[in-house]
Design an enzyme around this catalytic site. Structure first.
Site, PDB file in Angstrom:
ATOM      1  N   ASP A  50       3.926   0.537  -1.230  1.00  0.00           N
ATOM      2  CA  ASP A  50       3.248  -0.600  -0.589  1.00  0.00           C
ATOM      3  C   ASP A  50       4.209  -1.783  -0.462  1.00  0.00           C
ATOM      4  O   ASP A  50       4.610  -2.367  -1.459  1.00  0.00           O
ATOM      5  CB  ASP A  50       2.042  -1.031  -1.440  1.00  0.00           C
ATOM      6  N   TYR A  55       7.369  -9.635   1.813  1.00  0.00           N
ATOM      7  CA  TYR A  55       8.135  -9.328   0.600  1.00  0.00           C
ATOM      8  C   TYR A  55       9.648  -9.319   0.855  1.00  0.00           C
ATOM      9  O   TYR A  55      10.440  -9.266  -0.089  1.00  0.00           O
ATOM     10  CB  TYR A  55       7.732  -7.972  -0.006  1.00  0.00           C
ATOM     11  N   LYS A  80       2.520  -4.834   6.131  1.00  0.00           N
ATOM     12  CA  LYS A  80       1.460  -5.800   6.491  1.00  0.00           C
ATOM     13  C   LYS A  80       1.989  -6.870   7.425  1.00  0.00           C
ATOM     14  O   LYS A  80       3.177  -7.223   7.331  1.00  0.00           O
ATOM     15  CB  LYS A  80       0.915  -6.485   5.220  1.00  0.00           C
ATOM     16  N   HIS A 113      -2.490  -9.080   6.416  1.00  0.00           N
ATOM     17  CA  HIS A 113      -2.245  -9.510   5.023  1.00  0.00           C
ATOM     18  C   HIS A 113      -3.344 -10.446   4.493  1.00  0.00           C
ATOM     19  O   HIS A 113      -3.810 -10.292   3.364  1.00  0.00           O
ATOM     20  CB  HIS A 113      -0.864 -10.166   4.931  1.00  0.00           C
TER      21      HIS A 113
HETATM   22  N1  LIG Z   1      -2.211  -7.746  -0.224  1.00  0.00           N
HETATM   23  C1  LIG Z   1      -1.855  -8.730  -0.999  1.00  0.00           C
HETATM   24  O1  LIG Z   1      -2.126  -9.922  -0.727  1.00  0.00           O
HETATM   25  C2  LIG Z   1      -1.100  -8.447  -2.251  1.00  0.00           C
HETATM   26  C3  LIG Z   1      -0.922  -9.457  -3.202  1.00  0.00           C
HETATM   27  C4  LIG Z   1      -0.231  -9.156  -4.361  1.00  0.00           C
HETATM   28  C5  LIG Z   1       0.249  -7.870  -4.569  1.00  0.00           C
HETATM   29  N2  LIG Z   1       0.084  -6.903  -3.618  1.00  0.00           N
HETATM   30  C6  LIG Z   1       0.597  -5.528  -3.813  1.00  0.00           C
HETATM   31  O2  LIG Z   1       0.109  -5.022  -5.045  1.00  0.00           O
HETATM   32  C7  LIG Z   1       1.205  -4.615  -5.870  1.00  0.00           C
HETATM   33  C8  LIG Z   1       0.859  -4.783  -7.341  1.00  0.00           C
HETATM   34  O3  LIG Z   1       0.492  -6.114  -7.650  1.00  0.00           O
HETATM   35  P1  LIG Z   1       1.455  -7.152  -8.410  1.00  0.00           P
HETATM   36  O4  LIG Z   1       2.873  -6.783  -8.185  1.00  0.00           O
HETATM   37  O5  LIG Z   1       1.023  -8.500  -8.000  1.00  0.00           O
HETATM   38  O6  LIG Z   1       1.054  -7.038  -9.926  1.00  0.00           O
HETATM   39  P2  LIG Z   1       0.711  -5.895 -11.000  1.00  0.00           P
HETATM   40  O7  LIG Z   1       1.045  -4.541 -10.487  1.00  0.00           O
HETATM   41  O8  LIG Z   1      -0.650  -6.167 -11.494  1.00  0.00           O
HETATM   42  O9  LIG Z   1       1.697  -6.283 -12.198  1.00  0.00           O
HETATM   43  C9  LIG Z   1       3.072  -6.215 -12.062  1.00  0.00           C
HETATM   44  C10 LIG Z   1       3.683  -6.793 -13.330  1.00  0.00           C
HETATM   45  O10 LIG Z   1       3.397  -5.960 -14.457  1.00  0.00           O
HETATM   46  C11 LIG Z   1       4.614  -5.493 -15.055  1.00  0.00           C
HETATM   47  N3  LIG Z   1       4.385  -4.085 -15.443  1.00  0.00           N
HETATM   48  C12 LIG Z   1       4.196  -3.023 -14.619  1.00  0.00           C
HETATM   49  N4  LIG Z   1       3.966  -1.909 -15.323  1.00  0.00           N
HETATM   50  C13 LIG Z   1       4.013  -2.250 -16.619  1.00  0.00           C
HETATM   51  C14 LIG Z   1       3.866  -1.533 -17.831  1.00  0.00           C
HETATM   52  N5  LIG Z   1       3.593  -0.234 -17.830  1.00  0.00           N
HETATM   53  N6  LIG Z   1       3.969  -2.227 -19.013  1.00  0.00           N
HETATM   54  C15 LIG Z   1       4.233  -3.559 -19.020  1.00  0.00           C
HETATM   55  N7  LIG Z   1       4.395  -4.293 -17.892  1.00  0.00           N
HETATM   56  C16 LIG Z   1       4.280  -3.640 -16.705  1.00  0.00           C
HETATM   57  C17 LIG Z   1       5.685  -5.666 -13.998  1.00  0.00           C
HETATM   58  O11 LIG Z   1       6.945  -5.943 -14.577  1.00  0.00           O
HETATM   59  P3  LIG Z   1       8.328  -5.189 -14.176  1.00  0.00           P
HETATM   60  O12 LIG Z   1       8.417  -5.067 -12.696  1.00  0.00           O
HETATM   61  O13 LIG Z   1       9.356  -6.127 -14.738  1.00  0.00           O
HETATM   62  O14 LIG Z   1       8.298  -3.876 -14.877  1.00  0.00           O
HETATM   63  C18 LIG Z   1       5.187  -6.901 -13.244  1.00  0.00           C
HETATM   64  O15 LIG Z   1       5.563  -8.074 -13.931  1.00  0.00           O
HETATM   65  C19 LIG Z   1       2.350  -5.527  -5.366  1.00  0.00           C
HETATM   66  O16 LIG Z   1       3.618  -5.122  -5.795  1.00  0.00           O
HETATM   67  C20 LIG Z   1       2.114  -5.470  -3.890  1.00  0.00           C
HETATM   68  O17 LIG Z   1       2.620  -4.260  -3.354  1.00  0.00           O
HETATM   69  C21 LIG Z   1      -0.597  -7.184  -2.474  1.00  0.00           C
END
Ligand SMILES: NC(=O)c1ccc[n+]([C@@H]2O[C@H](COP(=O)([O-])OP(=O)(O)OC[C@H]3O[C@@H](n4cnc5c(N)ncnc54)[C@H](OP(=O)(O)O)[C@@H]3O)[C@@H](O)[C@H]2O)c1
Length: 282
Positions: A50, A55, A80, A113
């Site tokens: 994704d 990004y 997106k 988005h």
């Molecule tokens: N459509 C939208 O508006 C929107 C908004 C936000 C996000 N997204 C998408 O959703 C995806 C996921 O959301 P997100 O990146 O915001 O947050 P998330 O997946 O909830 O959390 C990511 C965070 O958790 C850490 N992490 C991941 N796995 C872990 C584990 N097993 N143990 C400990 N820490 C862990 C990562 O650190 P490290 O990377 O340092 O390991 C990072 O700091 C995004 O990457 C993006 O593709 C979409």
């Protein structure tokens, strides 16, 4: 939704199979970091990535896939259209640019988005055109609430296949999930780990211990058992593998309810009815 292993998929409302677990790459840096993360993910068995033009790492996503040895058509790619690019013509141009950055000739899922007021219906018409031309396999939206979804459905030909929204134990929005299920729109979670917030919740620590899994694995599994496609982000190899190791246990109904009960309508990101200032100020 099939959640027996990492190859599990859900059938979207147009017949396309979408892998239930993917890798999110928001804040994975363009270049080595995003390329390595995707290569670890493909090695762990992920077949779903994704990204978004916002990004600024679509080029690395494309490079990682081209150099991975895994055929392009076996990988589900989402990107997106960003807020500044919304409107009919602008969206078509933004899509061309995303394809160019990715160096691909189609994407699997193209999302709006955020629901930019006064623009998202025109943007949706552009997505419908791309879909009808076969340049995207499925189209959907992100950060849309029920009223935005109704607006799209009532004013267009194609029902969104997916809605990708913030979703974690502190933001469940069960009525929205039920609405999507009833209307055959696949719910997908962003920030499933609440950007690290889930690790501070005691109930989750206790439950993770009970199942002998990590809190991340518990929550990813909870997403899947709720019928939600999930895309946890990590740039660390061991976490990418850990987050995919969620198919050897099942959370009981009682414990699913305990996790649901953590809902506080708390967001890490902007509210879909009030986000324009959020991005202008960031
Ligand atoms: N459509 C939208 O508006 C929107 C908004 C936000 C996000 N997204 C998408 O959703 C995806 C996921 O959301 P997100 O990146 O915001 O947050 P998330 O997946 O909830 O959390 C990511 C965070 O958790 C850490 N992490 C991941 N796995 C872990 C584990 N097993 N143990 C400990 N820490 C862990 C990562 O650190 P490290 O990377 O340092 O390991 C990072 O700091 C995004 O990457 C993006 O593709 C979409």
């Amino acid at each position: 939704m099939k959640i027996t292993d990492i190859n599990g998929t859900t059938k979207l409302n147009n017949g396309v199979d979408m892998p239930v677990l993917g890798l999110g790459v928001y804040k994975a840096k363009e270049g080595r970091e995003v390329v390595d993360s995707i290569q670890h993910a493909l090695e762990a068995g992920y077949r779903h990535i994704d990204t978004a033009s916002f990004y600024e790492n679509e080029r690395g996503v494309g490079e990682a896939i081209r150099t991975s040895g895994v055929p392009r058509e076996e990988i589900f790619i989402t990107t997106k259209v960003w807020n500044d690019d919304q409107g009919y013509e602008q969206t078509l141009a933004a899509f061309d640019n995303s394809l160019k950055e990715l160096n691909m000739n189609y994407v699997d899922l193209y999302l709006i988005h955020w629901p930019v007021p006064g623009k998202y219906l025109e943007t949706w018409k552009a997505l419908e055109k791309l879909y009808k031309e076969g340049r995207v396999k499925a189209i959907g939206v992100s950060n849309f609430l029920q009223h935005h979804l109704i607006d799209v459905v009532e004013n267009s030909d194609v029902v969104p296949a997916v809605v990708q929204n913030e979703f974690h134990p502190r933001l469940v929005q069960q009525p929205l999930l039920d609405f999507c299920k009833k209307n055959n729109i696949q719910y997908e979670s962003w920030s499933p780990l609440m950007r690290g917030g889930v690790f501070k919740i005691d109930t989750l620590k206790d439950l993770a211990e009970k199942y002998k899994k990590s809190v991340a694995q518990l929550i990813i599994r909870w997403n899947l058992q709720k019928g939600v496609v999930t895309i946890p982000k990590s740039v660390h190899r061991e976490r990418i593998f850990e987050n995919a190791d969620v198919f050897d246990f099942k959370i009981s109904e009682e414990d699913m309810c305990k996790i649901n009960a953590l809902d506080r309508e708390e967001r890490t990101g902007a509210h879909p009815d009030d986000f324009m200032d959020h991005f202008e100020n960031n």
